[in-house]
Design a protein around this motif. Structure first.
Motif, PDB file in Angstrom:
ATOM      1  N   SER A  10     -21.918  46.509 -17.089  1.00  0.00           N
ATOM      2  CA  SER A  10     -23.242  46.752 -17.684  1.00  0.00           C
ATOM      3  C   SER A  10     -23.495  48.227 -17.957  1.00  0.00           C
ATOM      4  O   SER A  10     -24.360  48.563 -18.765  1.00  0.00           O
ATOM      5  CB  SER A  10     -24.351  46.198 -16.769  1.00  0.00           C
ATOM      6  OG  SER A  10     -24.516  47.011 -15.612  1.00  0.00           O
ATOM      7  N   ILE A  11     -22.754  49.115 -17.290  1.00  0.00           N
ATOM      8  CA  ILE A  11     -22.939  50.558 -17.540  1.00  0.00           C
ATOM      9  C   ILE A  11     -21.776  51.121 -18.360  1.00  0.00           C
ATOM     10  O   ILE A  11     -21.592  52.335 -18.445  1.00  0.00           O
ATOM     11  CB  ILE A  11     -23.090  51.352 -16.222  1.00  0.00           C
ATOM     12  CG1 ILE A  11     -21.861  51.174 -15.318  1.00  0.00           C
ATOM     13  CG2 ILE A  11     -24.355  50.936 -15.497  1.00  0.00           C
ATOM     14  CD1 ILE A  11     -21.855  52.122 -14.121  1.00  0.00           C
ATOM     15  N   GLY A  12     -20.998  50.215 -18.973  1.00  0.00           N
ATOM     16  CA  GLY A  12     -19.956  50.641 -19.900  1.00  0.00           C
ATOM     17  C   GLY A  12     -18.638  51.055 -19.276  1.00  0.00           C
ATOM     18  O   GLY A  12     -17.831  51.727 -19.937  1.00  0.00           O
ATOM     19  N   LEU A  13     -18.392  50.658 -18.029  1.00  0.00           N
ATOM     20  CA  LEU A  13     -17.129  50.997 -17.377  1.00  0.00           C
ATOM     21  C   LEU A  13     -16.229  49.771 -17.297  1.00  0.00           C
ATOM     22  O   LEU A  13     -16.697  48.638 -17.244  1.00  0.00           O
ATOM     23  CB  LEU A  13     -17.380  51.528 -15.964  1.00  0.00           C
ATOM     24  CG  LEU A  13     -18.104  52.866 -15.841  1.00  0.00           C
ATOM     25  CD1 LEU A  13     -18.328  53.207 -14.371  1.00  0.00           C
ATOM     26  CD2 LEU A  13     -17.317  53.980 -16.521  1.00  0.00           C
ATOM     27  N   ARG A  14     -14.936  50.018 -17.286  1.00  0.00           N
ATOM     28  CA  ARG A  14     -13.988  48.935 -17.081  1.00  0.00           C
ATOM     29  C   ARG A  14     -13.959  48.546 -15.603  1.00  0.00           C
ATOM     30  O   ARG A  14     -14.199  49.388 -14.731  1.00  0.00           O
ATOM     31  CB  ARG A  14     -12.575  49.372 -17.491  1.00  0.00           C
ATOM     32  CG  ARG A  14     -12.394  49.582 -18.974  1.00  0.00           C
ATOM     33  CD  ARG A  14     -10.925  49.852 -19.294  1.00  0.00           C
ATOM     34  NE  ARG A  14     -10.483  51.149 -18.787  1.00  0.00           N
ATOM     35  CZ  ARG A  14      -9.207  51.536 -18.734  1.00  0.00           C
ATOM     36  NH1 ARG A  14      -8.255  50.702 -19.125  1.00  0.00           N
ATOM     37  NH2 ARG A  14      -8.879  52.732 -18.276  1.00  0.00           N
ATOM     38  N   ALA A  15     -13.659  47.299 -15.335  1.00  0.00           N
ATOM     39  CA  ALA A  15     -13.568  46.826 -13.954  1.00  0.00           C
ATOM     40  C   ALA A  15     -12.341  45.945 -13.805  1.00  0.00           C
ATOM     41  O   ALA A  15     -11.982  45.202 -14.715  1.00  0.00           O
ATOM     42  CB  ALA A  15     -14.822  46.050 -13.565  1.00  0.00           C
ATOM     43  N   ALA A  16     -11.698  46.064 -12.647  1.00  0.00           N
ATOM     44  CA  ALA A  16     -10.557  45.211 -12.322  1.00  0.00           C
ATOM     45  C   ALA A  16     -10.737  44.749 -10.886  1.00  0.00           C
ATOM     46  O   ALA A  16     -10.922  45.572  -9.981  1.00  0.00           O
ATOM     47  CB  ALA A  16      -9.247  45.980 -12.476  1.00  0.00           C
ATOM     48  N   ALA A  17     -10.721  43.427 -10.665  1.00  0.00           N
ATOM     49  CA  ALA A  17     -11.032  42.888  -9.338  1.00  0.00           C
ATOM     50  C   ALA A  17      -9.815  42.258  -8.681  1.00  0.00           C
ATOM     51  O   ALA A  17      -8.954  41.669  -9.345  1.00  0.00           O
ATOM     52  CB  ALA A  17     -12.149  41.862  -9.456  1.00  0.00           C
ATOM     53  N   PHE A  18      -9.769  42.379  -7.347  1.00  0.00           N
ATOM     54  CA  PHE A  18      -8.663  41.851  -6.558  1.00  0.00           C
ATOM     55  C   PHE A  18      -9.212  41.221  -5.278  1.00  0.00           C
ATOM     56  O   PHE A  18     -10.182  41.710  -4.704  1.00  0.00           O
ATOM     57  CB  PHE A  18      -7.679  42.964  -6.193  1.00  0.00           C
ATOM     58  CG  PHE A  18      -7.227  43.777  -7.373  1.00  0.00           C
ATOM     59  CD1 PHE A  18      -6.133  43.376  -8.126  1.00  0.00           C
ATOM     60  CD2 PHE A  18      -7.913  44.925  -7.751  1.00  0.00           C
ATOM     61  CE1 PHE A  18      -5.726  44.109  -9.238  1.00  0.00           C
ATOM     62  CE2 PHE A  18      -7.524  45.666  -8.851  1.00  0.00           C
ATOM     63  CZ  PHE A  18      -6.419  45.256  -9.605  1.00  0.00           C
ATOM     64  N   GLY A  19      -8.559  40.148  -4.837  1.00  0.00           N
ATOM     65  CA  GLY A  19      -9.036  39.443  -3.660  1.00  0.00           C
ATOM     66  C   GLY A  19      -8.434  39.910  -2.355  1.00  0.00           C
ATOM     67  O   GLY A  19      -8.849  39.467  -1.283  1.00  0.00           O
ATOM     68  N   SER A  20      -7.458  40.825  -2.442  1.00  0.00           N
ATOM     69  CA  SER A  20      -6.816  41.311  -1.222  1.00  0.00           C
ATOM     70  C   SER A  20      -6.195  42.677  -1.471  1.00  0.00           C
ATOM     71  O   SER A  20      -6.020  43.097  -2.624  1.00  0.00           O
ATOM     72  CB  SER A  20      -5.723  40.342  -0.765  1.00  0.00           C
ATOM     73  OG  SER A  20      -4.646  40.363  -1.680  1.00  0.00           O
ATOM     74  N   ALA A  21      -5.842  43.338  -0.367  1.00  0.00           N
ATOM     75  CA  ALA A  21      -5.187  44.641  -0.470  1.00  0.00           C
ATOM     76  C   ALA A  21      -3.829  44.491  -1.156  1.00  0.00           C
ATOM     77  O   ALA A  21      -3.439  45.335  -1.983  1.00  0.00           O
ATOM     78  CB  ALA A  21      -5.015  45.243   0.924  1.00  0.00           C
ATOM     79  N   ALA A  22      -3.125  43.415  -0.847  1.00  0.00           N
ATOM     80  CA  ALA A  22      -1.804  43.190  -1.437  1.00  0.00           C
ATOM     81  C   ALA A  22      -1.887  43.064  -2.955  1.00  0.00           C
ATOM     82  O   ALA A  22      -1.062  43.637  -3.685  1.00  0.00           O
ATOM     83  CB  ALA A  22      -1.163  41.935  -0.845  1.00  0.00           C
TER      84      ALA A  22
END
Length: 209
Positions: A27-39
């Protein structure tokens, strides 16, 4: 968005939190990448761009603090911790290890966005310094062994005659080396060369008795 536009990594084992954070970040114009674990995060390919890591304290197998410790040896992005099970010792440990912020769920969105902004600004500066140092190291690699020997005398302010006496070289040869050092390092002045040497960690030669 351009390939080098900032990106925010989100590591949280709760998919609802990941989705909510990605929406907020987008919403503020940044890219996001999500992960469910440290690995998952460690195994992913990271873009060469300014970044911030939003990291959950409680993660399966490898905790947020353990991931922070593992990333400390590299050029990891600044970390913003989030947790639903925060405690003072954990927050102190995280902050001492360099975390930008430690927020408890549910957190204030504006506070999180401010932390993200601060983290990306910090990472931009760190990346700029790394790039500058890499360029200086490249210039320094062009110097001959003798020029590297002369450099500490030059940045210490030694006259050519004194440097020649200490190194057992002809004075006019020192003058040639000095000119080559300035050219290869890309220094426009002695003051600039001194700053370059300081950034490279080159100790200045002390006066001989």
């Amino acid at each position: 968005m351009s390939p080098d536009s900032p990106i925010v990594f989100v590591v949280d084992d709760d998919y609802r939190v990941r989705e909510a954070l990605c929406r907020l970040i987008s919403s503020i114009g940044l890219r996001a990448a999500a992960f469910g674990s440290a690995a998952e995060f460690l195994e992913s390919e990271k873009p060469d761009a300014p970044a911030c890591l939003i990291l959950d304290l409680q993660l399966p197998r490898v905790s947020g603090l353990e991931l922070q410790q593992e990333l400390a040896a590299g050029d990891a992005p600044p970390i913003v911790f989030i947790t639903g099970h925060g405690d003072v010792p954990s927050s102190v440990r995280a902050m001492k290890a360099g975390a930008i912020e430690f927020l408890s769920k549910p957190f204030n969105e504006q506070e999180l966005l401010q932390a993200i902004d601060a983290a990306i600004t910090l990472d931009r500066e760190a990346r700029r310094k790394r790039s500058e140092l890499a360029e200086l190291q490249q210039h320094y690699s062009l110097l001959t062994p003798r020029e590297r020997e002369v450099l500490p005398f030059v940045v210490a302010g030694f006259a050519n005659k004194q440097t020649a006496g200490d190194l057992g070289i002809a004075e006019n040869t020192i003058g040639v080396h000095r000119g080559q050092i300035m050219r290869k390092m890309g220094a426009r002045s002695l003051a600039e060369l001194v700053r370059m040497a300081d950034k490279l960690g080159i100790a200045r030669t002390s006066a001989q008795a």
